[in-house]
Motif scaffolding. Structure first.
Motif, PDB file in Angstrom:
ATOM      1  N   LEU A  29       0.811  -1.224   0.000  1.00  0.00           N
ATOM      2  CA  LEU A  29       0.000   0.000   0.000  1.00  0.00           C
ATOM      3  C   LEU A  29       0.844   1.274   0.000  1.00  0.00           C
ATOM      4  CD1 LEU A  29      -3.110  -0.749   2.242  1.00  0.00           C
ATOM      5  CD2 LEU A  29      -2.815  -1.009  -0.217  1.00  0.00           C
ATOM      6  N   GLY A  30       2.129   1.130   0.293  1.00  0.00           N
ATOM      7  CA  GLY A  30       3.006   2.296   0.190  1.00  0.00           C
ATOM      8  C   GLY A  30       2.874   3.300   1.318  1.00  0.00           C
ATOM      9  N   LEU A  31       2.348   2.854   2.462  1.00  0.00           N
ATOM     10  CA  LEU A  31       2.349   3.746   3.616  1.00  0.00           C
ATOM     11  C   LEU A  31       3.731   3.687   4.270  1.00  0.00           C
ATOM     12  CD1 LEU A  31      -1.134   2.854   5.178  1.00  0.00           C
ATOM     13  CD2 LEU A  31      -0.545   4.870   3.829  1.00  0.00           C
ATOM     14  N   ARG A  32       4.094   4.727   4.967  1.00  0.00           N
ATOM     15  CA  ARG A  32       5.383   4.724   5.654  1.00  0.00           C
ATOM     16  C   ARG A  32       5.209   4.133   7.058  1.00  0.00           C
ATOM     17  NH1 ARG A  32       9.353   9.769   7.467  1.00  0.00           N
ATOM     18  NH2 ARG A  32      11.118   8.438   7.998  1.00  0.00           N
ATOM     19  N   PHE A  33       6.192   3.339   7.460  1.00  0.00           N
ATOM     20  CA  PHE A  33       6.224   2.791   8.830  1.00  0.00           C
ATOM     21  C   PHE A  33       6.694   3.943   9.722  1.00  0.00           C
ATOM     22  CE2 PHE A  33       7.296  -1.597  10.828  1.00  0.00           C
ATOM     23  CZ  PHE A  33       6.758  -1.215  12.039  1.00  0.00           C
ATOM     24  N   VAL A  34       5.763   4.653  10.338  1.00  0.00           N
ATOM     25  CA  VAL A  34       6.161   5.887  11.034  1.00  0.00           C
ATOM     26  C   VAL A  34       6.479   5.677  12.510  1.00  0.00           C
ATOM     27  CG1 VAL A  34       5.078   7.530   9.458  1.00  0.00           C
ATOM     28  CG2 VAL A  34       3.729   6.580  11.337  1.00  0.00           C
ATOM     29  N   LYS A  35       6.038   4.543  13.071  1.00  0.00           N
ATOM     30  CA  LYS A  35       6.388   4.317  14.483  1.00  0.00           C
ATOM     31  C   LYS A  35       6.306   2.844  14.812  1.00  0.00           C
ATOM     32  CE  LYS A  35       7.040   7.411  16.653  1.00  0.00           C
ATOM     33  NZ  LYS A  35       8.333   8.129  16.835  1.00  0.00           N
ATOM     34  N   LYS A  36       7.390   2.361  15.416  1.00  0.00           N
ATOM     35  CA  LYS A  36       7.402   0.986  15.918  1.00  0.00           C
ATOM     36  C   LYS A  36       7.593   1.054  17.426  1.00  0.00           C
ATOM     37  CE  LYS A  36      10.879  -1.967  14.870  1.00  0.00           C
ATOM     38  NZ  LYS A  36      11.631  -3.042  14.172  1.00  0.00           N
ATOM     39  N   THR A  37       6.546   0.745  18.154  1.00  0.00           N
ATOM     40  CA  THR A  37       6.625   0.784  19.607  1.00  0.00           C
ATOM     41  C   THR A  37       5.862  -0.430  20.143  1.00  0.00           C
ATOM     42  OG1 THR A  37       6.229   2.177  21.568  1.00  0.00           O
ATOM     43  CG2 THR A  37       4.657   2.402  19.767  1.00  0.00           C
ATOM     44  N   VAL A  38       5.564  -0.435  21.427  1.00  0.00           N
ATOM     45  CA  VAL A  38       4.769  -1.530  21.977  1.00  0.00           C
ATOM     46  C   VAL A  38       3.440  -0.967  22.467  1.00  0.00           C
ATOM     47  CG1 VAL A  38       6.712  -2.992  22.654  1.00  0.00           C
ATOM     48  CG2 VAL A  38       5.846  -1.264  24.266  1.00  0.00           C
ATOM     49  N   ASN A  39       2.472  -1.857  22.572  1.00  0.00           N
ATOM     50  CA  ASN A  39       1.197  -1.499  23.186  1.00  0.00           C
ATOM     51  C   ASN A  39       1.499  -1.087  24.634  1.00  0.00           C
ATOM     52  OD1 ASN A  39      -1.304  -1.456  24.422  1.00  0.00           O
ATOM     53  ND2 ASN A  39      -2.039  -3.333  23.432  1.00  0.00           N
ATOM     54  N   HIS A  40       1.219   0.157  24.975  1.00  0.00           N
ATOM     55  CA  HIS A  40       1.548   0.651  26.317  1.00  0.00           C
ATOM     56  C   HIS A  40       0.835  -0.147  27.405  1.00  0.00           C
ATOM     57  CE1 HIS A  40       2.887   4.904  24.795  1.00  0.00           C
ATOM     58  NE2 HIS A  40       3.506   3.911  24.198  1.00  0.00           N
ATOM     59  N   ASP A  41      -0.268  -0.794  27.034  1.00  0.00           N
ATOM     60  CA  ASP A  41      -1.036  -1.568  28.019  1.00  0.00           C
ATOM     61  C   ASP A  41      -0.688  -3.057  27.983  1.00  0.00           C
ATOM     62  OD1 ASP A  41      -2.411   0.813  28.648  1.00  0.00           O
ATOM     63  OD2 ASP A  41      -3.820   0.462  26.995  1.00  0.00           O
ATOM     64  N   ASP A  42       0.189  -3.457  27.056  1.00  0.00           N
ATOM     65  CA  ASP A  42       0.538  -4.878  26.893  1.00  0.00           C
ATOM     66  C   ASP A  42       1.872  -4.920  26.156  1.00  0.00           C
ATOM     67  OD1 ASP A  42       0.830  -7.540  26.165  1.00  0.00           O
ATOM     68  OD2 ASP A  42      -0.783  -7.491  24.680  1.00  0.00           O
ATOM     69  N   THR A  43       2.966  -4.857  26.917  1.00  0.00           N
ATOM     70  CA  THR A  43       4.275  -4.624  26.296  1.00  0.00           C
ATOM     71  C   THR A  43       4.811  -5.841  25.538  1.00  0.00           C
ATOM     72  OG1 THR A  43       5.450  -5.252  28.319  1.00  0.00           O
ATOM     73  CG2 THR A  43       4.892  -2.917  28.048  1.00  0.00           C
ATOM     74  N   GLY A  44       4.087  -6.960  25.570  1.00  0.00           N
ATOM     75  CA  GLY A  44       4.478  -8.120  24.771  1.00  0.00           C
ATOM     76  C   GLY A  44       3.966  -8.035  23.347  1.00  0.00           C
ATOM     77  N   THR A  45       3.264  -6.946  23.035  1.00  0.00           N
ATOM     78  CA  THR A  45       2.679  -6.764  21.706  1.00  0.00           C
ATOM     79  C   THR A  45       3.208  -5.474  21.093  1.00  0.00           C
ATOM     80  OG1 THR A  45       0.649  -7.914  22.367  1.00  0.00           O
ATOM     81  CG2 THR A  45       0.491  -6.464  20.471  1.00  0.00           C
ATOM     82  N   TYR A  46       3.627  -5.554  19.848  1.00  0.00           N
ATOM     83  CA  TYR A  46       4.019  -4.336  19.134  1.00  0.00           C
ATOM     84  C   TYR A  46       2.824  -3.406  18.976  1.00  0.00           C
ATOM     85  CZ  TYR A  46       8.402  -6.328  17.236  1.00  0.00           C
ATOM     86  OH  TYR A  46       9.648  -6.856  17.067  1.00  0.00           O
ATOM     87  N   HIS A  47       3.126  -2.136  18.758  1.00  0.00           N
ATOM     88  CA  HIS A  47       2.141  -1.208  18.223  1.00  0.00           C
ATOM     89  C   HIS A  47       2.812  -0.536  17.036  1.00  0.00           C
ATOM     90  CE1 HIS A  47      -1.161   2.038  18.996  1.00  0.00           C
ATOM     91  NE2 HIS A  47      -1.277   1.450  17.824  1.00  0.00           N
TER      92      HIS A  47
END
Ligand code: ZN
Length: 320
Positions: A29-47
Motif C-alpha cells: 500500500l506504500g504507507l510509511r512505517f512511522v512508528k514501531k513501539t509496543v502497546n503501552h497496556d501490553d508490552t508483549g505486543t508491538y504497536h
C-alpha cells in the motif's frame, strides 16, 4: 459553542504476524512505517503505525499484531466493517493493477457516485480505496516510498461502521461529534463533519449479524481528532451527557486520548493532533527502531526479547 471534530485521526486494528502486516502496508500500500513501539497496556505486543511521510493525523492505520495463538475476530455489530483511503480518480487503474499483480482479490464498485476498490489485507481486514474528484489531500507524500507520489494514498476517506440499528450511533455522531447526515441509500447512511475534506466521512450500515468479537482481523477502535486537552474535557462532558462513561485523558506520547464505547458497540477515541511522531524520533528516522515510553526504557532488554523479529520498513512488496 457546539463541538465538532474535523474527522478521523487514526484507526487501530488487530493483525496477526507483524512482518506480514508491515510488508503489506508498507510494501504493497506504500504507507510509511512511522512508528514501531509496543502497546503501552501490553508490552508483549508491538504497536505499529503506518501513515504518510510524517504520520499526519488522518492518515494513520495502526496495528496491534497478536502473534501466536492470537484469537481470530468475528465480524458483527459494533465493529468497523471497512476502512477507506482516498485516492485520485486517475489512480484507480494504477491501484487495480498494483493490487492484482500482488495476488490480491479486488472488487471494483461504486457508492454515492464515487468509484471504489474493495479488498482485504492479509488478516482479513476490509479496506477500500475511494476515488474522489475533490481529492484534496491532507497527506504529505512519502518521497522514498514504493508507490509513485502521484498515486499515493491521500489519507482517510471514511470508515464504515456496522451497527444493529442506526439510531443510537447516529445520535452520538450528530449530537456529540458534530456530524450531519449527508446521504442515504436503503442500507447505508453517510455522515460528514465540519468543512468536509479527507477523513470527514463516517458511514453506518445495519447488520443483523449479532455482536462482533474483537480479535485478529478486526478493527479495535476508531479515533477522531480533538484539538487539545481542554477540548477533550468538553468531549468528556458531552459523552457523559449522553449517559456514556468516557475514560480520563490518557497520555499516548504522540497524542492525548480519551476512549468511549458508543452505544452501537464501537470503541471511539478522541486524540489530539499533537505532539505527533517526532516527539521521540527525527522525521528522517521515523519507524526505524523500536521506541519505548520513558517509563519502559529500563525494561528494554526484557521487552525486546519477548517480541517477535520485525524488520522494517520493507520497501518492496513480497508479492504474496
Ligand atoms: Zn488509538
Amino acid at each position: 459553542m457546539a463541538l465538532e471534530t474535523p474527522g478521523l485521526h487514526h484507526v487501530t486494528a488487530i493483525a496477526g504476524d507483524p512482518q506480514r502486516n508491515a510488508d503489506f502496508y508498507v510494501g504493497t500500500l506504500g504507507l510509511r512505517f512511522v512508528k514501531k513501539t509496543v502497546n503501552h497496556d501490553d508490552t508483549g505486543t508491538y504497536h505499529c503505525y503506518f501513515g504518510d511521510e510524517e504520520g499526519t493525523p488522518g492518515t494513520n492505520l495502526t496495528f496491534f499484531p497478536w502473534t501466536e495463538g492470537g484469537r481470530q475476530g468475528e465480524f458483527g455489530s459494533g465493529q468497523t466493517q471497512a476502512t477507506a483511503y482516498l485516492i485520485r480518480p486517475d489512480s484507480v487503474e494504477y491501484w487495480l493493477e498494483r493490487l492484482e499483480s500482488s495476488g490480491i482479490d479486488v472488487e471494483r464498485d461504486e457508492r454515492f457516485d464515487e468509484i471504489l476498490l474493495r479488498f482485504s489485507d492479509p488478516d482479513g481486514i476490509e479496506l477500500e480505496l475511494i476515488a474522489s474528484s475533490d481529492a484534496e489531500s491532507a497527506a504529505t507524500p512519502w518521497e522514498d516510498g514504493p508507490v509513485p507520489v502521484d498515486h499515493q494514498l491521500l489519507g482517510f476517506h471514511s470508515v464504515t461502521l456496522a451497527v444493529a440499528e442506526f439510531g443510537p450511533t447516529e445520535t452520538i455522531l450528530t449530537d456529540v461529534l458534530g456530524y450531519d447526515l449527508e446521504a442515504e441509500t436503503d442500507d447505508r447512511r453517510r455522515y460528514r463533519s465540519g468543512p468536509g475534506g479527507p477523513g470527514s466521512v463516517v458511514d453506518l450500515v445495519e447488520t443483523d449479524a449479532g455482536r462482533g468479537r474483537m480479535g485478529v482481523g478486526t478493527v479495535h477502535h476508531v479515533a477522531f481528532v480533538a484539538t487539545d486537552v481542554e477540548e477533550q474535557q468538553r468531549w468528556r462532558e458531552a459523552y457523559a451527557g449522553q449517559g456514556l462513561s468516557p475514560s480520563e485523558v490518557i497520555d499516548r506520547k504522540y497524542f492525548q486520548s480519551i476512549y468511549t464505547r458508543e452505544p452501537g458497540g464501537v470503541l471511539f477515541e478522541m486524540a489530539t493532533t499533537g505532539p505527533g511522531f517526532t516527539a521521540d524520533e527525527d522525521l528522517e528516522e521515523l519507524g526505524s527502531k523500536l521506541v519505548l515510553p520513558d517509563r519502559l526504557e529500563s525494561k528494554r532488554d526484557r521487552i525486546e526479547s519477548q517480541l517477535p523479529p520485525l524488520e522494517g520498513p520493507t520497501a518492496d512488496s513480497s508479492g504474496d
